[in-house]
Design an enzyme around this catalytic site. Structure first.
Site, short mmCIF file in Angstrom:
data_model
loop_
_atom_site.label_atom_id
_atom_site.label_comp_id
_atom_site.label_asym_id
_atom_site.label_seq_id
_atom_site.Cartn_x
_atom_site.Cartn_y
_atom_site.Cartn_z
CB CYS A 102 -5.43 10.96 11.58
SG CYS A 102 -3.84 10.30 12.06
CE LYS B 214 -1.85 1.47 4.08
NZ LYS B 214 -1.53 2.87 4.42
CG ASN B 215 2.13 2.76 3.56
OD1 ASN B 215 0.99 3.10 3.25
ND2 ASN B 215 2.47 2.51 4.82
NE ARG C 283 -7.51 4.16 5.36
CZ ARG C 283 -6.91 5.11 6.04
NH1 ARG C 283 -7.38 5.48 7.20
NH2 ARG C 283 -5.83 5.70 5.57
NE ARG D 89 0.04 9.94 10.53
CZ ARG D 89 -0.39 9.03 9.67
NH1 ARG D 89 -1.62 8.61 9.73
NH2 ARG D 89 0.41 8.55 8.76
CG ASP E 142 2.80 1.14 9.56
OD1 ASP E 142 2.30 1.97 10.32
OD2 ASP E 142 3.20 1.42 8.40
#
Ligand code: EPU
Length: 418
Positions: free
Chosen positions: A117, A22-23, A397, A122, A305
């Site tokens: 968030c 994803k990133n 997501r 952030r 993560d």
């Protein structure tokens, strides 16, 4: 809204394939803004965040072919908008990545400030200070950052703190700047190096990506390119923990074990067995794991993560473990839900003290963050009884076909649409 219903207790066994990261996919898609020619990307994961970035790129005028497939083509030859609206940035912070490329190619960009968030405040101050060093004029207006620069100029930038998307934003901006930009204290994540590989295929001149010093020689224009996104190290790590927490035996194929060394080392310390090839990792063991201490760090340290997922494992470990989160100030939303499943965890500031219990018990749970949701799924797989995880859209997501992949490993898991 979908829910996952998990009946815990079955050791997971078998083989599973890692998806694209994803990133890495998100910045690669955004990099298409830097050229009017076509960017063809392979191994794009089918995720909520990927759909969100497609929405944003479409809004700016980028055409995207093959959406929803592994290979997509993006073409930014008719950009008519220079604004990333609040609605999109609010749902996904990575939207701020459009700032650098828009500014570099079109001389202007307007991006909503992300605001708070689920995992902390952030801010994007480091992105903005660095763009100012490259000659951009940055102003704030009605919750939006407005940046302008006829042409960005190469500069020497030492980041005040390591930032992954900040490094990516600046690296993209510098590709089209006048002169050489040197980024010091840059993020070293593999996703940064993957973006640099794509940009270099587009004609950029970047050296040192993946190390703390990146040097970028600006060019006048970039061209089309083709690129395969690297495998998702967080998804891979989550399946590694799934094997460990259920006392199973799982092999993750098409991954890059070299991106997971900190995770592998910690898992070995807990007593599970880990075997690697160049592109696969097998994790197995049927003994109760041992508690280990963990401190999250930027790459190559233990990834933030993966913190929530390892905490689920530590909840049922023998002995105690101390887990310290150093990257984000508020990333323990999973703790209260794990407590409801019978875990014994105390949080003081940014440190969680976990006292392992022999068994978790199933419960209705939910989380407001992607990785926290993943940790609840893992806890549910190991728990006695039934766990219902609500708000699955957080999981969607960032995890591709999570329940199909877990079903393939023998989990008892079902998605229910309310
Ligand atoms: N920070 C600032 N100012 C800035 C930028 C960052 O103070 O201008 C702080 C942040 O508040 C945070 C720390 O620096 O405390 C690190 O943040 P970073 O900028 O590195 O995070 P990010 O780029 O917004 C990416 C990933 C995250 C991952 C972090 C850390 C993407 C799209 N997102 O976020 O991924 O947790 O790096 O590795 O690459 C996830 O996938 O679940 C996820 C949250």
């Amino acid at each position: 809204m979908d829910k996952l219903i998990i009946r815990g207790g079955a050791p997971l066994r078998g083989q599973v394939e890692a998806g694209g990261a994803k990133n890495a996919a998100l910045p690669a898609m955004v990099a298409s803004l830097l050229t009017g020619e076509s960017i063809r990307l392979h191994r794009v994961p089918q995720l909520g965040d990927v759909r969100t970035i497609v929405g944003l790129l479409n809004h700016l005028g980028v055409s995207v072919e093959g959406r929803g497939r592994e290979t997509i083509s993006l073409r930014a030859d008719h950009i008519g908008q220079f604004e990333a609206p609040y609605q999109l940035v609010k749902t996904m912070r990575a939207s701020v990545l459009v700032l650098g490329p828009l500014l570099a190619r079109f001389g202007r960009a307007r991006v909503s400030l992300p605001g708070g968030c689920a995992i902390g405040t952030r801010p994007i101050n480091l992105h903005l200070a660095a763009l100012e060093k490259m000659g951009a004029t940055v102003s704030l207006d009605a919750g939006y950052v407005e940046a302008k620069a006829p042409r960005l100029k190469g500069a020497r930038i030492t980041f005040d703190g390591q930032t992954v998307t900040g490094t990516e934003n600046l690296m993209m901006a510098a590709t089209l700047a006048d002169g050489v930009t040197v980024l010091e204290n840059a993020a070293c994540e593999p996703e940064v190096a993957d973006l640099a590989a794509l940009l270099n295929r587009m004609g950029a001149r970047i050296e040192g990506a993946g190390t703390p010093t990146i040097s970028i020689e600006g060019v006048n224009h970039l061209h089309g390119a083709e690129h395969e996104v690297i495998p998702d190290r967080v998804e891979t790590g989550t399946f590694m923990v799934a094997a460990a927490i259920t006392g199973g035996d799982v092999t993750i194929n098409r991954c890059l074990p070299c991106h997971l060394e900190a995770i592998t080392e910690k898992l070995r310390e807990t007593g599970v067995l880990v075997e690697e090839t160049d592109s696969s990792i097998r994790v197995w063991g049927d003994e109760r794991v041992q508690g280990v201490n963990i401190r999250t760090q930027p790459y190559p340290g233990f990834a933030t993560d993966m913190q929530a997922q390892i905490m689920a494992l530590m909840s049922i470990a023998q002995g105690s473990s101390v887990i310290t989160e150093t990257v984000f100030e508020n990333r323990f939303m999973h703790v209260n839900e794990l407590l409801r499943m019978g875990a014994d965890i105390k949080v003081i500031g940014t440190t969680a003290f976990v006292h392992g219990v022999p068994m978790l018990s199933g419960a209705p749970v939910m989380a407001t963050d992607l990785r926290a949701s993943a940790s609840l799924v893992l806890a549910g797989l190991a728990a006695q009884g039934i766990t219902t995880v609500s708000r699955v859209y957080h999981l969607d997501r960032g995890y591709e076909s999570i329940e199909q992949k877990l079903l393939g490993l023998g989990a008892s898991i079902e998605r229910v649409t309310e």
